[in-house]
Design a protein around this motif. Structure first.
Motif, PDB file in Angstrom:
ATOM      1  N   GLU A  58       0.841  -1.214   0.000  1.00 16.91           N
ATOM      2  CA  GLU A  58       0.000   0.000   0.000  1.00 16.91           C
ATOM      3  C   GLU A  58       0.872   1.259   0.000  1.00 16.91           C
ATOM      4  O   GLU A  58       0.569   2.235  -0.692  1.00 16.91           O
ATOM      5  CB  GLU A  58      -0.943   0.019   1.208  1.00 16.91           C
ATOM      6  CG  GLU A  58      -1.850  -1.192   1.355  1.00 16.91           C
ATOM      7  CD  GLU A  58      -2.930  -1.284   0.293  1.00 16.91           C
ATOM      8  OE1 GLU A  58      -2.779  -0.708  -0.799  1.00 16.91           O
ATOM      9  OE2 GLU A  58      -3.945  -1.956   0.563  1.00 16.91           O
ATOM     10  N   GLU A 113     -11.052  -2.319   0.030  1.00 17.25           N
ATOM     11  CA  GLU A 113     -10.403  -2.987  -1.118  1.00 17.25           C
ATOM     12  C   GLU A 113     -11.385  -3.175  -2.280  1.00 17.25           C
ATOM     13  O   GLU A 113     -10.995  -3.033  -3.437  1.00 17.25           O
ATOM     14  CB  GLU A 113      -9.790  -4.328  -0.699  1.00 17.25           C
ATOM     15  CG  GLU A 113      -8.696  -4.220   0.356  1.00 17.25           C
ATOM     16  CD  GLU A 113      -7.429  -3.488  -0.114  1.00 17.25           C
ATOM     17  OE1 GLU A 113      -7.277  -3.265  -1.315  1.00 17.25           O
ATOM     18  OE2 GLU A 113      -6.610  -3.122   0.748  1.00 17.25           O
ATOM     19  N   GLU A 142      -4.436  -5.226  -5.185  1.00 15.66           N
ATOM     20  CA  GLU A 142      -5.653  -5.018  -4.384  1.00 15.66           C
ATOM     21  C   GLU A 142      -6.469  -6.306  -4.310  1.00 15.66           C
ATOM     22  O   GLU A 142      -7.098  -6.596  -3.293  1.00 15.66           O
ATOM     23  CB  GLU A 142      -6.516  -3.878  -4.937  1.00 15.66           C
ATOM     24  CG  GLU A 142      -5.829  -2.534  -5.163  1.00 15.66           C
ATOM     25  CD  GLU A 142      -5.127  -1.923  -3.954  1.00 15.66           C
ATOM     26  OE1 GLU A 142      -5.026  -2.561  -2.897  1.00 15.66           O
ATOM     27  OE2 GLU A 142      -4.653  -0.778  -4.084  1.00 15.66           O
ATOM     28  N   HIS A 145      -5.273  -8.261  -1.497  1.00 17.31           N
ATOM     29  CA  HIS A 145      -5.685  -7.729  -0.192  1.00 17.31           C
ATOM     30  C   HIS A 145      -7.116  -8.163   0.146  1.00 17.31           C
ATOM     31  O   HIS A 145      -7.426  -8.474   1.285  1.00 17.31           O
ATOM     32  CB  HIS A 145      -5.569  -6.196  -0.179  1.00 17.31           C
ATOM     33  CG  HIS A 145      -4.202  -5.720  -0.545  1.00 17.31           C
ATOM     34  ND1 HIS A 145      -3.922  -4.421  -0.864  1.00 17.31           N
ATOM     35  CD2 HIS A 145      -3.026  -6.406  -0.634  1.00 17.31           C
ATOM     36  CE1 HIS A 145      -2.631  -4.320  -1.141  1.00 17.31           C
ATOM     37  NE2 HIS A 145      -2.075  -5.509  -1.014  1.00 17.31           N
TER      38      HIS A 145
END
Ligand code: FE2
Ligand code: FE2
Length: 231
Positions: A58, A113, A142, A145
């Protein structure tokens, strides 16, 4: 026949002005995601190493998107973005302080997300040539995640299902509310706000199904939330 997408004029004053706000939202959102994953690493010590890795990703995303603004010669409106993120960040911090791992995971891994995935999917076809490959790479991260949150919640579905729903009721309207101020800017950079909300709902619904909700229950929860957002 292939549909042609009308690309925005990246050098127009209107585009750059709108981009200064959208770019700031992305930078601040990525920075907060970094902080949230570090807090999650403390809350879930058995997965600390993985969560630190996600946090570092991130941080990298934030730096990469700073580069996209620099490339266009735009100064991101960070104070505005910070103020728009306050309610969602506050919900995360409240959950984190209470040791509520389920709410932390729902807010960051499922809601934020899904939003990131939806936003980058919508941005990708209208991004400038510098931002496009960066966005495509970030999009892959992403998805990882999102999977982390799904993989943690799925085996605990029976115990956490109602908590997940309660957290969605608190946090989804807050996340959608952030969009209000940004609708004209999204339009200007080539993203239809309604398309972004639709993409978010689809992505979020998929993640709820992935952790164990029936499609019917998902529709029921999301319809309630959409009705509330429109009220
Ligand atoms: Fe990210
Ligand atoms: Fe992420």
């Amino acid at each position: 026949m292939t549909a042609t997408i009308a690309l925005p004029d990246y050098s127009s004053a209107a585009y750059l002005e709108a981009y200064s706000r959208i770019n700031a939202m992305v930078i601040v959102g990525e920075g907060l995601a970094d902080r949230h994953f570090r807090l999650l690493a403390r809350a879930i010590p058995e997965d600390a190493e993985t969560l630190q890795t996600l946090a570092a990703m991130e941080g990298r995303h934030a730096r990469d998107f700073v580069g996209c603004g620099v490339h266009l010669g735009v100064k991101p409106d960070v104070p505005l973005a910070r103020s728009l993120f306050v309610p969602l960040h506050a919900l995360f911090l409240k959950a984190s302080r209470a040791g509520d791992r389920v709410a932390c995971l729902v807010i960051q891994c499922l809601i934020v997300e899904s939003f990131a995935v939806a936003a980058y999917r919508c941005y990708l076809p209208v991004a400038d040539a510098y931002a496009r490959p960066i966005t495509a790479e970030v999009l892959k991260d992403e998805a990882r995640h999102l999977s982390y949150g799904e993989d943690w919640l799925r085996p605990r579905f029976q115990e956490v299902a109602e908590e997940v729903v309660a957290c969605c009721r608190r946090a989804v309207p807050v996340a959608l509310g952030m969009l209000e101020r940004l609708k004209p800017d999204l339009d200007t950079i080539g993203i239809a706000p309604v398309e972004l909300v639709g993409e978010f709902m689809a992505c979020f619904q998929e993640s709820l199904v992935a952790i164990g909700f029936s499609p019917a229950r998902c529709r029921q929860v999301l319809t309630e939330l959409a009705a509330e957002a429109l009220a």
